[in-house]
Write a protein that holds these residues in place. Structure first.
Motif, short mmCIF file in Angstrom:
data_model
loop_
_atom_site.label_atom_id
_atom_site.label_comp_id
_atom_site.label_asym_id
_atom_site.label_seq_id
_atom_site.Cartn_x
_atom_site.Cartn_y
_atom_site.Cartn_z
N HIS A 1 -20.20 24.77 124.87
CA HIS A 1 -21.04 24.42 126.12
C HIS A 1 -20.37 24.10 127.23
O HIS A 1 -19.18 23.74 127.30
N THR A 2 -20.83 24.55 128.40
CA THR A 2 -20.50 24.64 129.81
C THR A 2 -21.16 24.00 130.75
O THR A 2 -22.68 24.23 130.89
N ARG A 3 -20.59 23.00 131.79
CA ARG A 3 -21.55 22.68 132.66
C ARG A 3 -21.39 23.52 134.03
O ARG A 3 -20.20 23.74 134.44
N VAL A 4 -22.51 24.11 134.39
CA VAL A 4 -22.28 24.90 135.64
C VAL A 4 -22.78 24.02 136.60
O VAL A 4 -24.08 23.75 136.97
N GLN A 5 -21.96 23.71 137.78
CA GLN A 5 -22.46 23.20 139.06
C GLN A 5 -22.27 24.19 140.28
O GLN A 5 -21.51 24.73 140.52
N ALA A 6 -23.63 24.01 140.97
CA ALA A 6 -23.55 25.02 142.05
C ALA A 6 -23.68 24.07 143.34
O ALA A 6 -24.46 23.02 143.30
N ARG A 7 -23.00 24.56 144.30
CA ARG A 7 -23.10 23.85 145.49
C ARG A 7 -23.47 24.98 146.67
O ARG A 7 -22.80 26.18 146.77
N PHE A 8 -24.63 24.79 147.50
CA PHE A 8 -24.96 25.69 148.27
C PHE A 8 -25.07 25.22 149.80
O PHE A 8 -25.53 24.00 149.95
N GLU A 9 -24.15 25.45 150.67
CA GLU A 9 -24.15 25.07 152.02
C GLU A 9 -24.80 26.03 153.10
O GLU A 9 -24.61 27.25 153.08
N TYR A 10 -25.88 25.36 153.78
CA TYR A 10 -26.50 26.23 154.70
C TYR A 10 -26.89 25.55 155.97
O TYR A 10 -26.83 24.30 155.95
N ASP A 11 -27.20 26.17 157.05
CA ASP A 11 -27.77 25.33 158.33
C ASP A 11 -29.02 25.65 158.26
O ASP A 11 -29.71 26.79 158.08
N PRO A 12 -30.02 24.66 158.33
CA PRO A 12 -31.44 24.87 158.22
C PRO A 12 -31.81 25.70 159.34
O PRO A 12 -33.12 26.52 159.04
N GLY A 13 -31.49 25.90 160.37
CA GLY A 13 -31.99 26.83 161.55
C GLY A 13 -31.78 28.35 161.05
O GLY A 13 -32.38 29.12 161.19
N THR A 14 -30.53 28.27 160.26
CA THR A 14 -30.29 29.92 159.85
C THR A 14 -31.16 30.20 158.86
O THR A 14 -31.74 31.39 158.79
N ILE A 15 -31.52 29.43 157.77
CA ILE A 15 -32.40 29.61 156.66
C ILE A 15 -33.95 29.98 157.65
O ILE A 15 -34.54 30.86 157.10
N LYS A 16 -34.07 29.28 158.49
CA LYS A 16 -35.58 29.43 158.94
C LYS A 16 -35.73 30.61 159.75
O LYS A 16 -36.49 31.55 159.77
N GLU A 17 -34.54 31.00 160.56
CA GLU A 17 -34.45 32.24 161.23
C GLU A 17 -34.35 33.45 160.37
O GLU A 17 -35.18 34.46 160.45
N ALA A 18 -33.44 33.46 159.26
CA ALA A 18 -33.16 34.78 158.47
C ALA A 18 -34.28 34.80 157.25
O ALA A 18 -34.67 35.85 156.90
N PHE A 19 -34.72 33.57 156.78
CA PHE A 19 -35.76 33.65 155.65
C PHE A 19 -37.17 33.40 156.10
O PHE A 19 -37.77 33.57 155.03
N GLY A 20 -37.46 32.92 157.45
CA GLY A 20 -38.59 32.32 157.40
C GLY A 20 -39.33 31.38 156.72
O GLY A 20 -40.37 30.97 156.73
N GLY A 21 -38.44 30.46 156.50
CA GLY A 21 -38.76 29.29 155.62
C GLY A 21 -39.28 28.18 156.37
O GLY A 21 -39.38 28.18 157.89
N PRO A 22 -39.96 27.12 156.01
CA PRO A 22 -40.46 26.01 156.65
C PRO A 22 -39.45 25.10 157.04
O PRO A 22 -38.41 25.19 156.83
N GLN A 23 -39.92 24.17 158.02
CA GLN A 23 -38.93 23.29 158.63
C GLN A 23 -38.84 22.02 157.64
O GLN A 23 -39.40 21.70 156.91
N GLY A 24 -37.62 21.31 158.10
CA GLY A 24 -37.37 19.96 157.84
C GLY A 24 -37.29 19.78 156.08
O GLY A 24 -36.72 20.65 155.42
N PHE A 25 -37.76 18.57 155.86
CA PHE A 25 -38.02 18.19 154.36
C PHE A 25 -38.53 19.41 153.61
O PHE A 25 -37.96 19.68 152.41
N ALA A 26 -39.72 20.00 153.78
CA ALA A 26 -40.23 21.07 153.17
C ALA A 26 -39.10 22.24 152.76
O ALA A 26 -39.24 22.73 151.59
N GLN A 27 -38.60 22.55 153.80
CA GLN A 27 -37.43 23.74 153.54
C GLN A 27 -36.26 23.10 152.47
O GLN A 27 -35.98 23.86 151.71
#
Length: 143
Positions: free
Chosen positions: A94-120
């Motif tokens: 058995h193995t624990r997989v820990q994932a860490r994702f670093e992003y700028d919310p503005g980049t996500i919105k611009e690149a992926f068209g995602g919602p803003q703020g908490f919803a994003q």
């Protein structure tokens, strides 16, 4: 920069999970939005992704700290994103997989068209959890 962290326990040895994370052709099977992935040398991967309904390409640079069982990735083209996968042995099977994702919310919105703020952030968190569930299914099925 915003950071999300999630983990999941998988029923495979650490080496099996590590090998899966390093097979670029497996990425579309567990990373939502990745349509195709191919290695470009030992430490680079080219991704064809679905960015908010629009096709987009990016290149990811991968840096391993194999003695620590950590795989760090960073986009070098396309949206500015980064993260890590850390693997921790629980026991021999058995193995624990820990994932860490670093992003700028503005980049996500611009690149992926995602919602803003908490919803994003909530949508990204759900996506990360879903990706880890798909990784778990993949590595446990291929065992």
């Amino acid at each position: 920069m915003s950071t999300l962290e999630e983990h999941i326990d998988v029923g495979v040895p650490l080496d099996t999970a590590w090998a899966c994370l390093h097979r670029a052709e497996a990425y579309p099977r567990f990373l939502d939005g990745v349509r195709e992935a191919r290695s470009e040398g030992e430490h680079r991967t080219h991704l064809d992704i679905d960015a908010g309904g629009q096709p987009q390409e990016c290149v990811v640079e991968i840096t391993d700290r194999s003695m620590e069982n950590v795989m760090r990735w960073q986009t070098t083209s396309g949206p500015d994103l980064a993260g890590t996968f850390s693997l921790l042995p629980i026991d021999e099977e058995h193995t624990r997989v820990q994932a860490r994702f670093e992003y700028d919310p503005g980049t996500i919105k611009e690149a992926f068209g995602g919602p803003q703020g908490f919803a994003q952030a909530s949508a990204i968190e759900r996506g990360l959890r879903s990706d880890l569930q798909q990784l778990k299914r993949l590595v446990e099925q291929e065992r």
